[in-house]
Design an enzyme around this catalytic site. Structure first.
Site, PDB file in Angstrom:
ATOM      1  N   ASN A 117      -7.097   0.506 120.645  1.00 40.77           N
ATOM      2  CA  ASN A 117      -5.518   0.490 121.234  1.00 40.77           C
ATOM      3  C   ASN A 117      -4.985  -0.884 120.405  1.00 40.77           C
ATOM      4  O   ASN A 117      -4.292  -0.801 119.608  1.00 40.77           O
ATOM      5  CB  ASN A 117      -5.605   0.530 122.414  1.00 40.77           C
ATOM      6  CG  ASN A 117      -4.442   0.467 123.036  1.00 40.77           C
ATOM      7  OD1 ASN A 117      -3.292   1.024 122.519  1.00 40.77           O
ATOM      8  ND2 ASN A 117      -3.916   0.005 124.474  1.00 40.77           N
ATOM      9  N   ASP A 118      -5.352  -1.942 121.109  1.00 40.83           N
ATOM     10  CA  ASP A 118      -4.741  -3.268 120.633  1.00 40.83           C
ATOM     11  C   ASP A 118      -4.613  -3.692 119.138  1.00 40.83           C
ATOM     12  O   ASP A 118      -3.599  -4.271 118.525  1.00 40.83           O
ATOM     13  CB  ASP A 118      -5.128  -4.517 121.598  1.00 40.83           C
ATOM     14  CG  ASP A 118      -4.890  -4.165 122.782  1.00 40.83           C
ATOM     15  OD1 ASP A 118      -4.071  -3.456 123.535  1.00 40.83           O
ATOM     16  OD2 ASP A 118      -5.717  -4.867 123.944  1.00 40.83           O
TER      17      ASP A 118
END
Length: 477
Positions: free
Chosen positions: A405-406
């Protein structure tokens, strides 16, 4: 020379620990490096048992055996996804040991101070060393034990909270009590006053007050750090545990503990700094519990997440010439590394160029993805770091994101109010097509929305990563 074997063994053990640490820098040498560490620790423990700390053999052997059994049972049951929690737990034990050793040193100092000359002459072990110290040396010992207790207490509660966040038992959101950093500063000032009071009086009360403040600081510092920064926190606590061990070494007059503690402390601090740089974080900000941070509302994300099935992903892969796979924590949770390895082998067999892109903080532990891929026998030469592959995404036909994600979030570049603003990320959205293997539409561990999932060239491959890849393998033959 008395206990000459112990001294020589400590030197050899220290060399083995240095070789072990150096060998961990490469995947090929890591296995040998682990054995260096195992042999060094076994030698150090044996030399200690027959050296200045000898005595109470039965109790020592029982405790060593019990610790070995518990450690074996825990380590054998822990999955790779749980390794960050295990490491945090081990850091907590090191911190707690430092607190116990510090208080034990205090009790022995009080005991020796109440003895007459004849009784002091009959002492042995650590108490005998205390009996020979001058008043100045005793003051230095008090400083050493206070530092050991303070660092150990911070490490203990900080590691317990880190374990809770990593295991999902404590919210991953950054949480502070009213007053935030003022509370941390106040607790630090009280701790310093406790040190001064203890140096003047040698009493128990200042030591207890300082310990309570240190326990609070450890708790509040880590509670104030969000999930996105947890890989740095694990490394930072590793550094703290090293400095706690070094402080124990100074208190006990154990040269090996000083050397090993300094190695762990300095290497952990350097790794934390490198990871902060990779995440565009201020090192001081992170160690102070997320001091600073972003302000203002985050940028709204327009569009919708478009799903795709295995047939569509398989068709794109069959047509592609170049593929980049980006693994993340979701791959580890699903234990999909073997399926990823099999997919890689099949694509390479079809004449396609396949590489892996590894972000410095992928997963929840430094090197987490590298270890998983090595376990699945993915060739080392196609596993590339972020700086080596980021410029190649515009020439990449397909990028497959598996549970990340990040580290693939364009908001790091586009949204100055994002919690990860300025963090270097893998620019996979520049590829012609992006497929994201993800369980659902949630924001993930850190709770940060990802605009990548809404881009026109991105398709969401929903489902458990291993099951999704197994479906894909039936198409890629």
């Amino acid at each position: 020379m008395e206990f000459g074997f112990t001294t020589a063994a400590y030197v050899v053990a220290a060399v083995l620990f240095i070789l072990s640490l150096g060998g961990l820098s490469g995947q090929e040498s890591a296995k040998r490096a682990v054995w260096y560490g195992i042999v060094g620790m076994a030698l150090a423990a044996f030399a200690t048992l027959i050296g200045p700390g000898q005595g109470l053999w039965a109790l020592s052997l029982v405790l060593i055996a019990a610790g070995g059994v518990v450690g074996y049972m825990l380590a054998s049951k822990v999955e790779m996804t749980q390794m960050p929690e295990l490491v945090a737990g081990m850091h907590a034990l090191v911190g707690l040991a430092a607190v116990f050793v510090g208080f034990n040193a205090h009790f022995e100092m009080v005991l020796v101070a109440g003895m007459d000359g004849a009784a002091k002459a009959a002492l042995d072990g650590f108490a005998a060393l205390i009996a020979k110290k001058t008043s100045i040396e005793l003051s230095i010992l008090r400083v050493e034990l206070v530092l050991g207790i303070f660092i150990g207490a911070v490490t203990f509660t900080g590691s317990v909270i880190a374990y809770g966040k990593l295991a999902g038992k404590v919210s991953s959101a950054a949480t502070k009590l009213p007053g935030g950093h003022a509370l941390n500063a106040g607790a630090s000032i009280i701790s310093l006053l406790g040190l001064l009071a203890y140096l003047n009086s040698g009493g128990m009360l200042p030591l207890v007050v300082m310990t309570i403040m240190a326990l609070f600081i450890g708790y509040h510092l880590i509670m104030g750090i969000g999930g996105a920064d947890m890989p740095v926190v694990v490394s930072m606590l590793n550094s703290y545990s090293g400095w706690a061990a070094a402080a124990i070494g100074f208190s006990l007059g154990n040269d090996l503990l000083i050397v090993v503690g300094a190695l762990v402390g300095s290497s952990g601090a350097i790794l934390s700094y490198i990871m902060c740089k990779a995440m565009n974080r201020s090192f001081v900000s992170v160690i102070l519990g997320g001091f600073g941070g972003t302000s203002g509302p985050q940028m709204e994300v327009d569009g919708e997440q478009i799903a795709i099935e295995a047939d569509g992903v398989g068709s794109a892969l069959n047509d592609a010439d170049s593929v980049v796979i980006i693994p993340g924590y979701g791959m580890a949770v699903a234990q999909a590394q073997q399926a990823v390895s099999e997919l890689t082998n099949r694509l390479i067999a079809k004449g396609k160029t396949v590489r892996f892109a590894i972000h410095p903080v992928a997963g929840r532990l430094p090197g987490h993805m590298n270890v998983l891929l090595a376990e699945a026998k993915v060739p080392y030469d196609i596993v590339l770091e972020m700086d080596e592959i980021n410029d190649d995404f515009p020439q990449t036909d397909v990028a497959i994101v598996i549970g990340s994600n990040d580290i693939v979030n364009p908001a790091a570049q586009d949204d100055p109010n994002s919690p990860i603003a300025g963090m270097p990320v893998l620019e996979c959205w520049k590829s012609k097509q992006v497929f994201v293997s993800k369980r659902g539409q949630g924001t993930g561990y850190s709770g940060i929305e990802n605009p990548l999932f809404f881009k026109e060239n991105t398709r969401m491959f929903y489902g458990d990563a291993k099951q999704s890849l197994d479906k894909l393998l039936s198409i890629i033959d």
